[in-house]
Enzyme design. Structure first.
Site, PDB file in Angstrom:
ATOM      1  N   ARG A   1       6.528   5.079   1.996  1.00  0.00           N
ATOM      2  CA  ARG A   1       5.246   4.989   2.177  1.00  0.00           C
ATOM      3  C   ARG A   1       4.920   3.873   3.237  1.00  0.00           C
ATOM      4  O   ARG A   1       4.058   4.038   4.015  1.00  0.00           O
ATOM      5  CB  ARG A   1       4.487   4.582   0.883  1.00  0.00           C
ATOM      6  CG  ARG A   1       2.931   4.595   1.113  1.00  0.00           C
ATOM      7  CD  ARG A   1       2.230   4.349  -0.132  1.00  0.00           C
ATOM      8  NE  ARG A   1       2.476   3.165  -0.805  1.00  0.00           N
ATOM      9  CZ  ARG A   1       1.833   3.000  -2.031  1.00  0.00           C
ATOM     10  NH1 ARG A   1       1.181   3.887  -2.695  1.00  0.00           N
ATOM     11  NH2 ARG A   1       2.119   1.554  -2.549  1.00  0.00           N
TER      12      ARG A   1
ATOM     13  N   LYS B   1      -1.431   1.725   3.689  1.00  0.00           N
ATOM     14  CA  LYS B   1      -1.603   0.747   3.049  1.00  0.00           C
ATOM     15  C   LYS B   1      -1.746  -0.450   4.387  1.00  0.00           C
ATOM     16  O   LYS B   1      -1.080  -1.312   4.419  1.00  0.00           O
ATOM     17  CB  LYS B   1      -0.501   0.432   2.104  1.00  0.00           C
ATOM     18  CG  LYS B   1      -1.066  -0.371   1.017  1.00  0.00           C
ATOM     19  CD  LYS B   1      -0.071  -0.577  -0.220  1.00  0.00           C
ATOM     20  CE  LYS B   1      -0.468  -1.177  -1.296  1.00  0.00           C
ATOM     21  NZ  LYS B   1      -1.281  -0.700  -2.216  1.00  0.00           N
TER      22      LYS B   1
HETATM   23  C1  LIG Z   1      -1.755   0.436  -3.171  1.00  0.00           C
HETATM   24  C2  LIG Z   1      -2.777   0.871  -3.461  1.00  0.00           C
HETATM   25  C3  LIG Z   1      -2.985   1.996  -4.461  1.00  0.00           C
HETATM   26  C4  LIG Z   1      -2.233   1.882  -5.550  1.00  0.00           C
HETATM   27  O1  LIG Z   1      -0.942   2.652  -5.338  1.00  0.00           O
HETATM   28  P1  LIG Z   1       0.362   2.237  -6.068  1.00  0.00           P
HETATM   29  O2  LIG Z   1       1.780   2.818  -5.267  1.00  0.00           O
HETATM   30  O3  LIG Z   1       0.312   3.189  -7.599  1.00  0.00           O
HETATM   31  O4  LIG Z   1       0.410   0.841  -6.461  1.00  0.00           O
HETATM   32  C5  LIG Z   1      -4.198   2.706  -4.529  1.00  0.00           C
HETATM   33  N1  LIG Z   1      -5.020   2.768  -3.675  1.00  0.00           N
HETATM   34  C6  LIG Z   1      -5.191   1.919  -2.617  1.00  0.00           C
HETATM   35  C7  LIG Z   1      -5.982   1.879  -1.815  1.00  0.00           C
HETATM   36  C8  LIG Z   1      -3.900   1.106  -2.419  1.00  0.00           C
HETATM   37  O5  LIG Z   1      -3.915   0.403  -1.606  1.00  0.00           O
END
Ligand SMILES: *Cc1c(COP(=O)(O)O)cnc(C)c1O
Length: 341
Positions: free
Chosen positions: A81, A184
């Site tokens: 990711r 992210k």
């Molecule tokens: C990090 C994040 C999540 C959750 O992702 P995980 O991999 O399950 O921790 C969901 N939404 C957003 C906007 C995020 O930044």
């Protein structure tokens, strides 16, 4: 083991640990991994991370299992990711092997900060990449810093696994329809702070964002994915503007394993009147059950948890995922990386 910390009462703050690891990209290649004891970084004031938001991150956790071993949950997925996030905003992708090596190394070096089994606490791992080149022109950096820091965090549900209320607010979007929501990126969080603070002031735990294009469908729940259970089916939004949560992906797999059908599709707002359970999911909480969803613009209230209790499917999935993370149940999908101490 660190004996001075009160593991069960740690907050989700920042507690210094012994080491962090860093790696720089310059002259077209990644350098050597550097182990640092400093919790500050040196950055040029004209760096692209500071001016143009070339900053991405990840979040994952390490747990001390029932057998005393340290397990990192779904490391490869986070490696994939962050590479996708880097490509999304034109940063230099961190090779997956380098990501793995650095995450494993920083956890091993800080093993005394991995909370004991049974405390409910864990070691939060935060990889972060920054554009470092000094430039004022708007174009991607040619130099990058990738670092991994860790900090122990307490149990998410201090008052127990209880449903909370969330709200729909149309005044703000977190991301654009074809924007950076699927990556992210730190800037997405900046864009969510105003709405998030307003929601907290009104007594809600998070904002349930609608799709930014038509405002017809459910999108994301603050910094977490949204899921619901309807007539025994796990449903979660399919959307270009949400971040693909690894927790959500894991819950979907566990649901299928339990014989629960899974649908990834648009969820129209009106359908919230027909759901039996709902939750927000992400690394921080795994799954945080939703009691009521209040549409503050229309005044409509969707009462999800009719008896005020977390639903059976949400509870079962939550318990199953936690048990795998803690080594209480077999890791049939190979999600854990065990760290040898
Ligand atoms: C990090 C994040 C999540 C959750 O992702 P995980 O991999 O399950 O921790 C969901 N939404 C957003 C906007 C995020 O930044």
């Amino acid at each position: 083991m660190n004996t001075e910390l009160d593991w069960s009462n740690l907050s989700f703050g920042y507690l210094p640990t012994d080491y962090n690891v860093r790696c720089r990209y310059a002259d077209g290649k990644w350098g050597e991994i550097e182990v640092s004891q400093s919790d500050t970084i040196n950055i040029h004031m004209a760096a692209t991370a500071l001016h143009y938001g070339q900053e991405i991150f990840e979040g994952l956790k390490a747990f001390r299992g029932k057998d005393g071993k340290i397990r990192i949950f779904r490391l490869e997925e986070n490696a994939r990711r962050i590479r996708s996030s880097a490509e999304g905003i034109k940063m230099q992708p961190v090779p997956e092997e380098l990501f793995r090596e650095m995450v494993e190394k920083v956890v091993k070096l800080n093993a005394r900060f991995v909370p004991p089994y049974g405390s409910g606490a864990s070691l939060y791992i935060r990889p972060i990449e920054l554009g470092m080149s000094a430039q004022i022109g708007v174009h991607p950096s040619s130099e990058y810093l990738f670092m991994v820091m860790v900090t122990p965090v307490g149990p998410y549900f201090k008052e127990g696994f209880r449903p909370t209320n969330i709200c729909i607010m149309r005044e703000f979007d977190r991301v654009a329809p074809k924007g950076t929501g699927r990556w992210k990126v730190g800037g997405n969080y900046a864009a969510s702070l105003e709405a998030g603070e307003r929601a907290h002031e009104l007594g809600y735990s998070a904002v349930l964002y609608l799709d930014p294009k038509e405002k017809k469908y459910v999108d994301e729940c603050g910094p977490a994915n949204f899921f619901a259970v309807k007539n025994g089916t796990y449903i979660t939004p399919a959307s270009e503007s949400i971040l693909p949560s690894i927790t959500n992906k894991s819950l979907m797999q566990l649901a299928r394993d339990m014989g629960i059908p899974v649908e990834e599709r648009h969820i129209p707002i009106e359908e919230l009147a027909e759901i039996d359970e709902a939750g927000a999911c992400g690394t921080a909480a795994v799954a945080s059950p939703v009691a009521e969803i209040h549409d503050i613009d229309t005044g409509v209230k969707y009462i999800v948890a009719k008896d005020g209790e977390p639903g059976p499917v949400t509870t079962a999935l939550y318990n199953k995922l936690r048990a795998i993370q803690l080594g209480e149940e077999p890791d049939v999908h190979g999600w854990n990386t065990i760290i040898e101490e």
